[in-house]
Design an enzyme around this catalytic site. Sequence first.
Site, PDB file in Angstrom:
ATOM      1  N   ASP A  40     -25.959  71.227  56.336  1.00 41.81           N
ATOM      2  CA  ASP A  40     -26.323  72.618  56.028  1.00 41.81           C
ATOM      3  C   ASP A  40     -27.040  73.367  57.155  1.00 41.81           C
ATOM      4  OD1 ASP A  40     -25.827  71.147  53.758  1.00 41.81           O
ATOM      5  OD2 ASP A  40     -27.693  71.621  52.769  1.00 41.81           O
ATOM      6  N   GLN A  56     -29.269  70.644  59.235  1.00 48.05           N
ATOM      7  CA  GLN A  56     -29.429  69.243  58.829  1.00 48.05           C
ATOM      8  C   GLN A  56     -28.744  68.360  59.878  1.00 48.05           C
ATOM      9  OE1 GLN A  56     -30.777  67.862  55.400  1.00 48.05           O
ATOM     10  NE2 GLN A  56     -31.948  69.480  56.404  1.00 48.05           N
ATOM     11  N   TYR A  99     -35.118  67.712  54.307  1.00 46.17           N
ATOM     12  CA  TYR A  99     -33.925  68.279  53.685  1.00 46.17           C
ATOM     13  C   TYR A  99     -33.894  69.802  53.846  1.00 46.17           C
ATOM     14  CZ  TYR A  99     -31.883  64.161  51.358  1.00 46.17           C
ATOM     15  OH  TYR A  99     -31.241  62.985  51.068  1.00 46.17           O
ATOM     16  N   SER A 100     -32.897  70.423  53.220  1.00 43.99           N
ATOM     17  CA  SER A 100     -32.619  71.838  53.481  1.00 43.99           C
ATOM     18  C   SER A 100     -33.744  72.767  53.051  1.00 43.99           C
ATOM     19  CB  SER A 100     -31.331  72.246  52.781  1.00 43.99           C
ATOM     20  OG  SER A 100     -30.259  71.717  53.515  1.00 43.99           O
TER      21      SER A 100
HETATM   22  C1  FRU Z   1     -26.395  70.085  50.607  1.00 42.48           C
HETATM   23  C2  FRU Z   1     -27.526  69.057  50.539  1.00 42.48           C
HETATM   24  C3  FRU Z   1     -28.832  69.687  50.091  1.00 42.48           C
HETATM   25  C4  FRU Z   1     -29.856  68.786  50.708  1.00 42.48           C
HETATM   26  C5  FRU Z   1     -29.211  68.427  52.011  1.00 42.48           C
HETATM   27  C6  FRU Z   1     -29.527  67.054  52.537  1.00 42.48           C
HETATM   28  O1  FRU Z   1     -25.369  69.706  51.458  1.00 42.48           O
HETATM   29  O2  FRU Z   1     -27.168  67.980  49.695  1.00 42.48           O
HETATM   30  O3  FRU Z   1     -28.966  69.829  48.697  1.00 42.48           O
HETATM   31  O4  FRU Z   1     -31.092  69.398  50.881  1.00 42.48           O
HETATM   32  O5  FRU Z   1     -27.812  68.539  51.824  1.00 42.48           O
HETATM   33  O6  FRU Z   1     -28.954  66.866  53.793  1.00 42.48           O
END
Ligand code: FRU
Length: 466
Positions: A40, A56, A99-100
């Site tokens: 993301d 990410q 994470y995001s």
């Molecule tokens: C979406 C997701 C988010 C999470 C992130 C982890 O692709 O699953 O919900 O924060 O990727 O990499």
Amino acid sequence: MKTTTTAEEIRKAYENRTVREDDPYRLRLHLMPPVGWMNDPNGLCQKDGTYHIFYQFSPQSVWGGNKAWGHYTTTDFLHYTDCGIALYPDTDLDRDGVYSGSAVTKDDVMHIFYTGNVMEEGNHDYVHTGRGHNVMHVTSRDGFSFSARQCVFTNADYPKECTCHVRDPKVEKIGDRYYMVLGARTKDDKGRILLYESTDLETFVYCGDFHTEYTFGYMWECPGLVNLEGNLFLMLSPQGIPAETYRYQNVHNNGYFTLKGTIPTAQCVKEFTELDIGFDFYAPQTFVDEKGRTILIGWMGLGDTDYTNPTTEYGWQHALTLPRQLKAVNGKLTQTVIEELTELRTSERYCPANEICQPADNVFELEIPVTKESFSLQLRSDVTITQDHGVFALSMGKSGYGRTVRQAQMETLRNLRVFSDTSSLEIFLNDGEVACTTRIYDPDTTIVCSEGYTIYTYDAIHLKKM
Ligand code: FRU
């Protein structure tokens, strides 16, 4: 199941990276991970003229794993800097993944909110137990050095009906308030978006949720509020929607609901519209830039697919879409690649209908007005884009690496704009009312179209290391 890669291993993987010179798939107009895995886009914002594009990032493996925030900047969307890794999973509250999340600026300070992922030791399903999803807050004056992390919420703070999966804080200023939305999965496996309100970005008050009366997937990820000329939209990436012949064809989907009112309030949402119907699009994020444009960047990839990417043989996987400007037209969102990209055009030529055109490489844009009742476009050796009897279809052969067909109902096709890169296609239909994005792996440059069209060849974006 528990992630074991440490922040130090992530740092080493990035620093010792090698980029293969013989890689035929490196994109020329798009951002990719320098090495390893990208998903993301995160923390999109513009501060003091500079656009920050975090993402990410797992430099240690093309298959992902523990996540850090990679960081690119640009001032013009033509020249980019790879600023390395901005945030590592190196505290007790985010040790298994930064994470995001998102960024918003207030009083000259960049405020980042993200999910700190924690996986407990033991025998867990990591949905109902064993998983910590903390909302973390860091600030930065310059966009490159960051404050100590503060925890805004832990799982104990979320509504009782939620599982451990509550993540991806997106903060938006609308009117004189800040709103945070969080994606969630309930204990009875329903997708929800939690809504919080704040006046100062320090204290957030829960205001209820966005939900559907009918079941619409088990988890809603990566939410966002889009405020365009008084139209409010709730963007999200829902998981677990059964595929239909003409809708929801991917394993995980993306799109938006139109909200009632001009200020976000908790509500039951109804009609979902897909943002991009292609094979490789997920977790889009928007931000408003200093010119007032609402710009969307999506992950040009998707998890849990049965199709693959041969880029893994060259040490990397996935990319980000081109930046797209969003507009609200007749209550719906349209997407147009930002105008800056046209600066990269190197030549322009008209190609008559049904003639074979073979440009020197696959980095080009096509502008195609549609005048006849049925439409067909062949790209590369085995990709066809058609519209006939009310159905639009993108069909791929071997060059799709397992990608087959994506189709949607479309009564009339008025025009197309196609952005082709070495290993991707972004197709915009009817002035951006529908978008369709895919990765594609074929060096063949054949183009044959049932309509006459204009082709623009393109130079590459510039990328340097900080
Ligand atoms: C979406 C997701 C988010 C999470 C992130 C982890 O692709 O699953 O919900 O924060 O990727 O990499």
